[in-house]
Write an enzyme that holds these catalytic residues in place. Sequence first.
Site, PDB file in Angstrom:
ATOM      1  N   GLU A   1      29.485  90.772  18.576  1.00  0.00           N
ATOM      2  CA  GLU A   1      28.894  92.083  18.261  1.00  0.00           C
ATOM      3  C   GLU A   1      29.949  92.850  17.504  1.00  0.00           C
ATOM      4  O   GLU A   1      30.997  93.201  18.053  1.00  0.00           O
ATOM      5  CB  GLU A   1      28.469  92.819  19.528  1.00  0.00           C
ATOM      6  CG  GLU A   1      27.506  93.947  19.236  1.00  0.00           C
ATOM      7  CD  GLU A   1      28.069  95.314  19.564  1.00  0.00           C
ATOM      8  OE1 GLU A   1      28.432  96.035  18.600  1.00  0.00           O
ATOM      9  OE2 GLU A   1      28.155  95.662  20.739  1.00  0.00           O
TER      10      GLU A   1
ATOM     11  N   CYS B   1      29.919 101.549  17.623  1.00  0.00           N
ATOM     12  CA  CYS B   1      29.447 100.634  16.582  1.00  0.00           C
ATOM     13  C   CYS B   1      28.091 101.050  16.048  1.00  0.00           C
ATOM     14  O   CYS B   1      27.755 100.755  14.897  1.00  0.00           O
ATOM     15  CB  CYS B   1      29.394  99.214  17.112  1.00  0.00           C
ATOM     16  SG  CYS B   1      28.435  99.046  18.635  1.00  0.00           S
TER      17      CYS B   1
END
Length: 447
Positions: free
Chosen positions: A214, A248
């Site tokens: 990720e 993120c």
Amino acid sequence: MTTGKAEIDAAVAKATQAFHAWRNVSVAERVAILNKFCKVFEQKKDKVTETIVTEMGRPVRYGNGEVNGVLERAGYMISVAEESLADECIENGPKIQRFLRKVPLGPVFIIAAWNYPYMTMVNTVVPALLAGNSVLLKQSPLTPKCADLFVETFHEAGVPKDVIQAVHVDDSGADYLVRHPNIEYVSFTGSVAVGKKIRKAIGDEERLIGLGMELGGKDPAYVLPDVDLDYAVENVVDGAFFNSGQCCCSIERCYVHADIYDAFVEKAVALTKKYVLGDPKHPDTTLGPMAHERFADKVREHLAEAAGKGAKLLIDTDQVFPQDKPGSNFVGPQVVVDVNHSMKIMQEETFGPVLAIMPVKSDEEAITLMNDSKYGLTASIWTNDVDRAIAIGDQIECGTWFMNRCDYVDPALAWVGAKDSGLGFSMSKHGFDQFVRPKSFHLRKQY
């Protein structure tokens, strides 16, 4: 730091031995142990908050949010574990029996991130353990106490000591671990650059093992005229600035329909000025320092480059956020207009409290600009038209498409990145798949 190869080998050996016993613990028993973990973790919420405040600088007022996030994600994965990990029966007749069994992989190496230290750990650690694997867990050097507290809580709940271990290794130690012959899977949360190095390191080895990543984001929002403007501004601004923008999936690019552009910008600036930048231990602080000076420097670099190309910075930080000074970790939230896609602030991950806003005249223009990125983690649309939201969402290159919300991981949905934002995924019933190998059983009872 545990950097010696002998120490790492010893940790892997313990994990390997522990795995053989843990895999034989029933899923129902693992579920019971992980449910106890949740109860013990909730009791430690004050300690959890303290580690977040002291190690990465998030304001104390938001500490419980991370605790609640861990409990929500862990709780969901625990609730679907028995169903998701059960044998899949294909046929069970008098002559033939066929089924798929989901077999754990072995020791897995999980590298988590500092920005949401507990939530980036829970995403993969909980499904890995429920699936029957042993775990070697590495946190960022910025947040080692978070990993220690997390692992300690699993042990208190009944997970055997060697089934999950915190390994505090430097970059060379991590590289050794991803190449280790007894590691069966690697999961990484962090930057694209490091993720690609890990993939290359694994690819250079003769062994074939799985890798999930990720990575970064440059997530866009598209605001339409039919939305409640105050609601959209409040949530987009929060989606850009929460955790000092160190997320993120924070909103870094905002495309606003020209009909409401001026009003949106005006309201966004007014709301931004209400933030309180300061000591994260103070209850009134809404924006703490960035986790490291180099992160703050990068934000200032992006802002300076944009200003040099004609962008306007609408917040006078000298007046509103005087703590924001070069060389410090404190960066005041900034609203930037007159931007374009030649600027780093619209192309590279800034990872700081910056909201860049650009007017658009049509859905087609918005779609083109939203997709003009090497990243594709999440994207959001702000509208009251569900059909329009779905139609546009089908054209956006991202892993999660939001309508009228952002910056949220729904544990029942796959958390996945498109393009450079990731490889594989976590969460949802399918989040166990990366931690198991299907094993086929074909049994002829009569012949």
